[in-house]
Design a protein around this motif. Structure first.
Motif, PDB file in Angstrom:
ATOM      1  N   MET A  84      99.650  80.449 -47.011  1.00 25.18           N
ATOM      2  CA  MET A  84     100.015  81.823 -47.365  1.00 25.18           C
ATOM      3  C   MET A  84     100.915  82.519 -46.345  1.00 25.18           C
ATOM      4  N   ARG A  95     109.640  92.106 -48.064  1.00 26.41           N
ATOM      5  CA  ARG A  95     108.633  93.079 -47.599  1.00 26.41           C
ATOM      6  C   ARG A  95     107.567  92.392 -46.764  1.00 26.41           C
ATOM      7  N   GLU A  98     104.269  94.224 -45.715  1.00 29.41           N
ATOM      8  CA  GLU A  98     103.399  94.468 -46.859  1.00 29.41           C
ATOM      9  C   GLU A  98     102.789  93.160 -47.338  1.00 29.41           C
ATOM     10  N   TYR A  99     103.618  92.116 -47.364  1.00 23.11           N
ATOM     11  CA  TYR A  99     103.132  90.814 -47.792  1.00 23.11           C
ATOM     12  C   TYR A  99     101.953  90.386 -46.932  1.00 23.11           C
ATOM     13  N   ILE A 102      98.871  92.445 -47.681  1.00 23.61           N
ATOM     14  CA  ILE A 102      98.267  92.151 -48.986  1.00 23.61           C
ATOM     15  C   ILE A 102      97.549  90.803 -48.969  1.00 23.61           C
ATOM     16  N   VAL A 103      98.202  89.756 -48.442  1.00 24.38           N
ATOM     17  CA  VAL A 103      97.554  88.445 -48.557  1.00 24.38           C
ATOM     18  C   VAL A 103      96.348  88.328 -47.622  1.00 24.38           C
ATOM     19  N   ALA A 106      93.687  90.099 -49.393  1.00 18.92           N
ATOM     20  CA  ALA A 106      93.208  89.264 -50.498  1.00 18.92           C
ATOM     21  C   ALA A 106      92.277  88.177 -49.972  1.00 18.92           C
ATOM     22  N   MET A 109      88.966  89.735 -49.729  1.00 17.30           N
ATOM     23  CA  MET A 109      88.339  89.849 -51.053  1.00 17.30           C
ATOM     24  C   MET A 109      87.782  88.516 -51.512  1.00 17.30           C
TER      25      MET A 109
ATOM     26  N   MET B  92     118.592  97.576 -51.608  1.00 15.83           N
ATOM     27  CA  MET B  92     119.253  98.523 -52.502  1.00 15.83           C
ATOM     28  C   MET B  92     120.686  98.026 -52.677  1.00 15.83           C
TER      29      MET B  92
ATOM     30  N   ALA C  50     103.089 102.964 -51.915  1.00 15.87           N
ATOM     31  CA  ALA C  50     103.205 101.733 -51.118  1.00 15.87           C
ATOM     32  C   ALA C  50     104.432 100.928 -51.501  1.00 15.87           C
ATOM     33  N   GLY C  54     106.982 102.565 -49.248  1.00 10.90           N
ATOM     34  CA  GLY C  54     106.621 101.682 -48.147  1.00 10.90           C
ATOM     35  C   GLY C  54     105.489 102.176 -47.269  1.00 10.90           C
ATOM     36  N   PHE C  56     101.936 101.853 -46.780  1.00 10.23           N
ATOM     37  CA  PHE C  56     100.842 101.011 -47.258  1.00 10.23           C
ATOM     38  C   PHE C  56      99.511 101.640 -46.871  1.00 10.23           C
ATOM     39  N   ARG C 182     113.140 105.030 -51.239  1.00  8.91           N
ATOM     40  CA  ARG C 182     113.412 103.600 -51.059  1.00  8.91           C
ATOM     41  C   ARG C 182     114.144 103.349 -49.743  1.00  8.91           C
ATOM     42  N   ALA C 242      95.053  95.241 -56.114  1.00  6.04           N
ATOM     43  CA  ALA C 242      95.241  94.069 -56.976  1.00  6.04           C
ATOM     44  C   ALA C 242      95.960  94.443 -58.255  1.00  6.04           C
ATOM     45  N   VAL C 245      99.593  95.120 -57.510  1.00  4.74           N
ATOM     46  CA  VAL C 245     100.293  93.899 -57.120  1.00  4.74           C
ATOM     47  C   VAL C 245     100.510  92.993 -58.329  1.00  4.74           C
ATOM     48  N   ILE C 249     104.399  96.054 -57.899  1.00  4.39           N
ATOM     49  CA  ILE C 249     104.234  97.132 -56.936  1.00  4.39           C
ATOM     50  C   ILE C 249     105.477  98.029 -56.906  1.00  4.39           C
ATOM     51  N   GLU C 250     106.587  97.515 -57.447  1.00  2.83           N
ATOM     52  CA  GLU C 250     107.799  98.337 -57.490  1.00  2.83           C
ATOM     53  C   GLU C 250     108.192  98.624 -58.930  1.00  2.83           C
ATOM     54  N   ILE C 284      95.935  87.592 -56.510  1.00  2.00           N
ATOM     55  CA  ILE C 284      96.789  88.404 -55.632  1.00  2.00           C
ATOM     56  C   ILE C 284      97.635  87.502 -54.748  1.00  2.00           C
ATOM     57  N   GLN C 288     101.674  87.216 -54.939  1.00  2.00           N
ATOM     58  CA  GLN C 288     102.508  87.540 -53.788  1.00  2.00           C
ATOM     59  C   GLN C 288     103.381  86.355 -53.395  1.00  2.00           C
ATOM     60  N   GLN C 292     106.556  87.853 -56.456  1.00  2.00           N
ATOM     61  CA  GLN C 292     106.273  89.027 -55.646  1.00  2.00           C
ATOM     62  C   GLN C 292     106.494  90.345 -56.377  1.00  2.00           C
ATOM     63  N   ASN C 293     107.302  90.301 -57.434  1.00  5.78           N
ATOM     64  CA  ASN C 293     107.545  91.558 -58.145  1.00  5.78           C
ATOM     65  C   ASN C 293     106.483  91.867 -59.184  1.00  5.78           C
TER      66      ASN C 293
END
Lengths: 300, 237, 319
Positions: A84, A95, A98-99, A102-103, A106, A109, B92, C50, C54, C56, C182, C242, C245, C249-250, C284, C288, C292-293
């Motif tokens: 991961m 990101r 953030e990645y 999040i992982v 997770a 969890m 962007m 988030a 950005g 979080f 952004r 979760a 995600v 998330i966007e 999750i 990710q 990722q989107n």
């Protein structure tokens, strides 16, 4: 009254050493990989259960079970890092901050719920390290606490020596200070990331196995100690193992005294945890780039 | 006097990165700021754009003290800047990178007006063909140009360019230099930071040399480069 | 023209389907969907905070609790009409959100996550410890928003709230503020250098998203009739993370769909017990790692490509 005070301080010292062990793992992961491991508390919990099952299923003696727990969490940490976190070092993910959050969250969890499924939601208690206890005057300190504190101290000293005296430890340090420079002198950063995460996980796991006979095992046992570990790492302020030891013991003592002397015993326990979290908030407000006093550099 | 730094000092720990330094930039001037690595050039740019707050001294724009002002106030007062390593809004589009500062500058701007202006800047920078791409998809040189474009969208009177030639493909070097010259001709004041003498000397009419946080020479390029101090600073003798 | 009309049509179809859906649902699933609106508002506002800005934050559930408890306590102790109470809840969540945003101004990345985690923990402990006001872990019984026993009015009210949240936050993102947020996420120093008052926008986005979290909390409290400190727990926050995600998330509608999907799925698989959350953790990670989107966004893109292949639209359609 004074003996009560001394007892509280000594108890605090023991939990403080365990906290320091968890925090040292978090420190290593943060300083080398530049990520906060939000799954750290779960690794600590897994270490506790690994020790428990090593004793009950494999018949390993309790002290040796600590090493088994460390080995198990080391392997778990390495697998997670390879699967991961490795994409973080290439440009496979966006990101990155953030990645990572999040992982690792997770992971928390996944492990905590997996623990409820496999180990059950109820508390377990592994056998004691020793039945002996220490009497000094009016005071009694259980042998388990002494053994846990002693082992934690040994592990921390060992870690210190490892970081200072071995080439692997120095390579880790070099990567934590400057990745590019480390790469130039031929250090394989990827291997260091894996090592650091595995080592950090193993320290958390060892702490979990040490604390298990004193408190009890439960799937959510890691929630609060991980917050404490964040506090220590922020408090410690230098990313050094000594920093986390001092920070850990301070927090342990302050908490023990807080619980011991809070006027309303009904609320004492709840607010002793809130106090730790408040400490974290204040520290972050005073030192926004808190951890280790180094400016945090975004990964991208 | 457009922008002046008056005996500014910036310390990092025990090191004085900028040490009691005074520098004035006049309207329309093209100034080269050179010096060896670690001489404090980027720190000075950060002080002049509000990204860092000086420990001592003042930065003034049009004679007005900017003490304690955030970088966006500097930007609104006409100071545009680029970074040593381009810091674009990477996920962007190129066009969005350009309209963002314009819309932040003027509440009265509509998006259409901002886009119209952005297309002019894109044409000036020869970047029209990449307008729809994400900024991170650009080459190093294109990123440098886009960052310059983003600063231009602020309608600045002073441009602080931190190593605009670093990491640019040799083929694009001339194009970047050409664009800077063109901007200078149209009246922008520009401070150009570089540690590469050759890139700067042909371009500027005034050269400032920094070493150990101070200016050690300031004047016409040829004169400055003959100065003994400068040679010493560069050769380390 | 055709392509531009398409999103509007799919929106209308989706709204019509959701509005007609209660006809085919039994009471249980009506209840599940009405509850999922709570998570949808939370996931959408958290995605704005988030994913787009950005920031979080782990404190989002804390704002839901502030909204819920404010409204609930006003109704219980002062007998304030429920809709007015919910408004007060929204206002207080926004206010605390602004304060947290202000306090966090100097914190970036994981430091902000740690700060907000600590804040959520403190709030949870306060709700537990101050039981004479909040009833602590026993839970606070609050009156319903509507009379009667039917979940149907809640279903529609919640659905309208979800749509309104999507509309308001979506409009915000399409305005220049969306660009600034952004830019803030991409690079704060560069945003400042581009004349953006990043402090202002950071506080703004915390205020707005906290207000919506407070709204969600108010709706939830007056729907299920009981508030407990469990709202603020880490697993609940994890659930919302979760949802966002998985959905995207966007992508605000993606986050809403993700929330409804995850909640409905977790109810459908109830027999799986905690195993569901093990699976969620895995989902999750895999999302990710490989999409990722978000899965909803990925599925939508696949679907769009498939329909385009089946009926190749003329090039002019884009113009």
């Amino acid at each position: 009254m004074t003996s009560y005070f001394v007892l509280q301080v000594l108890n605090g010292l023991v939990t403080g050493l365990i906290y320091a062990l968890i925090a040292a793992g978090l420190t290593i992961i943060f300083s080398v990989l530049k990520i906060v491991n939000f799954g750290h508390g779960a690794l600590y919990m897994i270490g506790g259960y690994a020790g428990y099952y090593a004793i009950h299923l494999l018949g390993v003696p309790p002290l040796f079970a600590v090493l088994v727990a460390m080995a198990a969490t080391f392997v778990l940490g390495v697998i997670f890092e390879r699967l991961m976190l490795a994409p973080l070092y290439t440009n496979k993910v966006d990101r990155k901050d953030e990645y990572a959050t999040i992982v690792t969250f997770a992971l928390f969890m996944l492990l905590e719920n997996a623990a409820i499924v496999s180990f059950g939601p109820f508390n377990k208690r592994p056998p004691s390290f020793t039945d002996a206890s220490l009497h000094v005057g009016m005071l009694t300190i259980t042998g388990d606490r002494l053994v846990a504190a002693g082992m934690a101290a040994l592990l921390l000293i060992g870690l210190s020596l490892f970081m200072q005296r071995t080439s692997l430890g120095q390579a880790l340090d070099a990567v934590s200070q400057n990745r590019d420079a480390a790469a130039i002198i031929g250090i394989d950063a990827k291997r260091m990331f894996t090592t650091a995460f595995g080592l950090g996980a193993a320290l958390a796991g060892g702490a979990g196995a040490l604390i298990a006979p004193i408190f009890t095992l439960s799937p959510s046992m890691g929630d609060l100690p991980s917050v404490q570990a964040y506090i220590i790492v922020v408090l410690g302020g230098m990313g050094s193992v000594p920093g986390s030891i001092i920070g850990g013991m301070l927090l342990g003592i302050v908490e023990a005294l807080g619980v011991g002397y809070y006027p309303d015993p009904n609320r004492a326990l709840a607010y002793s945890n809130a106090f730790g979290a408040l400490l974290l908030i204040i520290t972050l407000l005073v030192r926004p780039t808190g951890l280790f006093g180094r400016a945090h550099v975004r990964m991208e | 006097m457009l922008l002046s730094a008056e005996s500014v000092t910036k310390r990092f720990g025990g090191i004085r990165a900028v040490d009691d330094l005074t520098l004035t930039v006049e309207k329309g001037e093209l100034v080269g700021l050179i010096g060896p690595n670690g001489s404090g050039k980027t720190t000075l740019i950060n002080l002049m754009s509000g990204a860092l707050v000086p420990d001592g001294g003042h930065v003034r724009i049009d004679g007005i003290s900017m003490s304690g002002k955030a970088p966006h106030v500097f930007a609104r007062s006409g100071v545009g800047r680029t970074f040593q390593i381009p810091r674009l809004f990477r996920r962007m589009s190129v066009l969005e990178n350009l309209i963002t500062p314009a819309l932040a500058l003027k509440r009265t701007y509509s998006r259409v007006e901002a886009e119209h202006k952005a297309h002019q800047v894109l044409a000036f920078l020869r970047l029209t063909h990449v307008a729809a791409l994400e900024a991170r998809a650009l080459s190093g040189g294109q990123q440098k140009l886009l960052e310059l474009g983003r600063a231009l969208m602020l309608e600045p009177r002073l441009l602080l360019l931190d190593e605009p030639f670093a990491g640019v493909h040799p083929k694009l070097l001339d194009q970047v230099a050409e664009r800077i010259e063109e901007l200078s001709r149209t009246g922008y004041a520009i401070v150009l930071v570089d540690h590469n003498l050759d890139a700067v000397r042909g371009l500027v009419r005034r050269l400032v040399v920094m070493a150990r946080g101070r200016t050690i020479a300031d004047g016409a390029p040829d004169e400055v480069l003959r100065s003994v101090d400068v040679i010493e600073a560069y050769t380390g003798r | 023209m055709a392509l531009r009309a398409k999103p509007a049509i799919s929106w209308l179809v989706a709204i019509a389907v959701m509005a007609a859906l209660p006809h085919w649902l039994n009471a249980y699933w009506l209840h599940i969907l009405a509850t999922s609106w709570y998570y949808a508002i939370l996931a959408v506002s958290w995605a704005l905070l988030a994913g787009f800005a950005g920031q979080f934050s782990f404190a989002h559930m804390a704002f839901a609790a502030i909204g819920g408890y404010t409204s609930g306590l006003l109704a219980v102790d002062l007998h304030l009409p429920v809709p007015l109470g919910i408004l007060c809840g929204v206002a207080s969540a926004a206010l605390v959100g602004a304060a947290i945003g202000w306090l966090c101004l100097r914190l970036r990345g994981p430091y902000l996550s740690l700060f907000t985690l600590a804040f959520a923990l403190i709030l949870q402990l306060i709700i537990i410890a101050e039981y004479q006001f909040t009833r602590g872990s026993l839970g606070l019984s609050v009156p319903g928003l509507f009379g009667g026993n039917s979940d149907l009015p809640y279903y529609y009210a919640g659905f309208v709230l979800v749509l309104a949240s999507l509309a308001i936050m979506g409009a915000l993102l399409r305005s220049r503020v969306g660009l600034f947020l952004r830019a803030l996420r991409e690079d704060e120093d560069a945003a400042e250098a581009s004349a953006i008052d990043t402090s202002y926008y950071r506080i703004l986005v915390f205020t707005i998203t906290s207000a919506f979290a407070g709204l969600a909390g108010g709706y939830y409290g007056h729907y299920v009739g009981i508030l407990s400190p469990n709202i603020v727990t880490i697993p609940e926050m994890g659930l919302v993370v979760a949802m966002a995600v998985v959905g995207g998330i966007e992508n605000l509608p993606g986050a809403a769909i993700g929330a409804i999907f995850v909640f409905v799925a977790s109810e459908a698989l109830r027999s799986g017990g905690q195993l569901r959350f093990v699976a969620l953790g895995l989902v999750i990670m895999l999302t990710q790692r490989f999409a990722q989107n978000g899965l909803v966004v990925l599925a939508a893109a696949r679907l769009a490509r498939a329909t385009r292949r089946r009926a190749p639209s003329p090039k002019t359609a884009t113009g």
